[in-house]
Design an enzyme around this catalytic site. Structure first.
Site, short mmCIF file in Angstrom:
data_model
loop_
_atom_site.label_atom_id
_atom_site.label_comp_id
_atom_site.label_asym_id
_atom_site.label_seq_id
_atom_site.Cartn_x
_atom_site.Cartn_y
_atom_site.Cartn_z
N GLU A 69 -6.79 47.63 0.10
CA GLU A 69 -7.74 48.33 -0.78
C GLU A 69 -8.63 49.24 0.04
O GLU A 69 -9.15 48.85 1.08
CB GLU A 69 -8.63 47.35 -1.55
CG GLU A 69 -7.93 46.52 -2.61
CD GLU A 69 -8.90 45.58 -3.33
OE1 GLU A 69 -10.14 45.77 -3.20
OE2 GLU A 69 -8.43 44.66 -4.01
N GLU B 192 -9.31 37.73 -1.15
CA GLU B 192 -10.58 37.47 -0.45
C GLU B 192 -11.01 36.01 -0.63
O GLU B 192 -12.20 35.71 -0.85
CB GLU B 192 -11.66 38.45 -0.93
CG GLU B 192 -11.26 39.91 -0.70
CD GLU B 192 -12.37 40.91 -1.03
OE1 GLU B 192 -13.41 40.48 -1.59
OE2 GLU B 192 -12.21 42.10 -0.72
#
Length: 515
Positions: free
Chosen positions: A282, A135
């Site tokens: 995820e 991220e």
């Protein structure tokens, strides 16, 4: 003349054998591995903020026991990579964010990373991918300009090792890089990030690598309560009137995750990228939270992950791309109890660090993934760290309002000894848990109980769960933990293939002897 015919037949037979060997790809545990590489799967993330985490060798044994074939690590832990040697478990390794600066600034550093963390283990350890950073665009935007250079430098290292076709390389993104995600057809990447996303997507397209996305329906629901139904976030069946409909495409969305995946596809389409597949690195649901997270419960976590597994293994794709089913890595395998607050941060795991399940997934009929969690060989026992008074209160409830069968823990009965509250409570908890059909939440007792796969029976004291397993095994004549019948076909195919090769080789040997 006869000898000529024998020679011709022998050549034909050996040619046929060669063709057969070429047409039958190698089998691994009765499965066609070449085909499996392209099939959607459910994997798990493995974090390390776990107290008393099992050893790497025990971890690999545990993964095998649970039928887990794909994992993702947040680093390139050498001990785990060594333990995976020969295991046939596919692993994505990661470059931590704090290493991006060095790798993105130096080709030599990137090449050394590949040599140290990939070449040293592959192919004995099946490294399937590399996730570069985590991220980055949203958590450390200052490093964004170095993200693609780091990926390209690592890719060059793979090329030098001739591994670029075996190992993909990408970077996981937060869902927040996509704006206006619903309806999906109107989604687009944050304009301030397009300068990084477009060249990255072109790289992914050129190298056949996936767009890695961290998608959490839990957070979508929490941020949009009253708009997004809980059932929609949990993959529960919806009546048509409750389904989300994209007004531009008229596509119906029965769950939040599919909508999130399609928002990524539409965002890529807006940049004229249409050949990159979404990989969900995820997704999950916490089983426990603080007062501000009332939907972080065992029931909801069980429902979400059980339905997620079924949804992916059903291979139904997404409404926009029904022909493509994204693979998903569940966050996560173990509760990371060393994580900082909020409470939910430490409670995303399917298992506690000691390998006992937090809850039992309901995935029967979905192949062998986590199959051992749905057998009858699970028990509910009292946890060690609670005082006698607390356990006695729970014991009284189980034997009273809970209507557990507590006969065996009365004086003179088989489970009275050892005569202590913890032992008696464990028996009563297991009796209640088995009576309730091992339903989610039936092994809690206000947090003093836990599920275990270790049979707590001792001496002549047989716990209720053991009785059920024993009776059923005796009645059916089968091991209740065996792999579902669906796998029998692949085992039969493996045996048939092996038999064919043996037969043909025998014929070849026979004609060689004649000639």
């Amino acid at each position: 003349m006869a000898e000529s015919k024998f020679s011709l037949f022998f050549l034909f037979l050996c040619g046929f054998l060669t063709v057969c060997r070429g047409r039958f790809p190698p089998l691994m545990d009765g499965k066609n591995m070449e085909k499996d590489d392209n099939q959607p799967f459910v994997g798990v993330n493995i974090g390390s903020d776990v107290s008393n985490l099992m050893s790497p060798s025990d971890l690999v044994s545990f993964l095998h026991f649970q039928k887990i074939t794909h994992i993702r690590l947040y680093d390139a832990n050498p001990d785990i990579l060594k333990a995976l040697n020969g295991s046939k478990i596919r692993v994505i390794i990661s470059v931590p964010n704090n290493q991006l600066l060095a790798i993105g600034s130096s080709n030599a550093t990137a090449a050394a990373w590949i040599a140290r963390n990939v070449v040293a283990y592959y192919p004995q350890t099946l490294i399937s991918g590399i996730s570069v950073g985590d991220e980055v665009l949203t958590t450390i935007p200052s490093v964004s300009p170095l993200l693609l250079p780091a990926i390209e430098s690592l890719y060059s290292g793979l090329v030098s090792a001739n591994l670029q076709t075996q190992i993909t390389i990408s970077t996981p993104h937060a869902a927040s890089i996509i704006l206006d995600p619903f309806p999906p057809s109107q989604a687009f990447f944050n304009q301030s990030l397009v300068q990084f996303m477009l060249p990255l997507l072109r790289f992914l397209s050129r190298t056949g690598s996936p767009l890695m996305m961290n998608f959490y329906p839990y957070y979508v629901f929490m941020q949009n309560k009253g708009v997004v139904p809980l059932d929609n976030a949990l993959f529960k069946p919806l009546i048509p009137s409750k389904e989300m409909v994209d007004p531009n495409t008229l596509l119906h969305y029965t769950n939040v995750l599919d909508a999130m995946i399609d928002s990524a596809y539409f965002s890529m389409k807006n940049l004229n990228i249409t050949d990159v597949v979404v990989l969900v690195t995820e997704s999950g649901w916490p089983s426990k939270g603080d007062s501000k997270e009332p939907y972080a419960t065992i029931d909801n976590a069980d429902t979400f992950n059980s339905n997620l597994i079924k949804h992916i293994l059903d291979r139904s794709g997404s409404p926009f791309h029904p022909e493509i089913t994204s693979s998903v890595y569940i966050y996560e395998l173990f509760n990371e109890d060393l994580r900082s607050p909020p409470v939910s941060e430490a409670n995303w795991g399917l298992f506690y660090g000691n390998s006992t399940p937090v809850y039992l997934l309901h995935v029967s009929g979905s192949g062998t993934f986590l199959a051992n969690d749905t057998t009858n060989q699970t028990y509910c026992i009292a946890m060690d760290e609670f005082d006698t008074k607390t356990l006695q209160t729970a014991l009284d409830w189980a034997c009273g309002p809970g209507k557990a069968n507590c006969t065996e823990i009365q004086p003179g009965e088989a489970c009275y000894q050892p005569n202590n509250v913890k032992n008696h409570a464990s028996y009563a908890f297991d009796s209640y848990y088995q009576k309730e059909g091992k339903s989610a939440g039936s092994c809690d007792f206000k947090g003093v109980a836990m599920i275990t796969t270790t049979d707590p029976s001792h001496g002549s004291c047989i716990f209720p769960g053991s009785k059920k397993v024993g009776n059923r095994a005796k009645e059916t004549g089968k091991n209740t933990t065996q792999i579902p019948e669906a796998s029998g076909g692949t085992a039969a195919a493996a045996a048939a293939q092996k038999g064919l090769h043996v037969f043909l080789l025998a014929l070849c040997s026979f004609f060689l002897f004649i000639l």
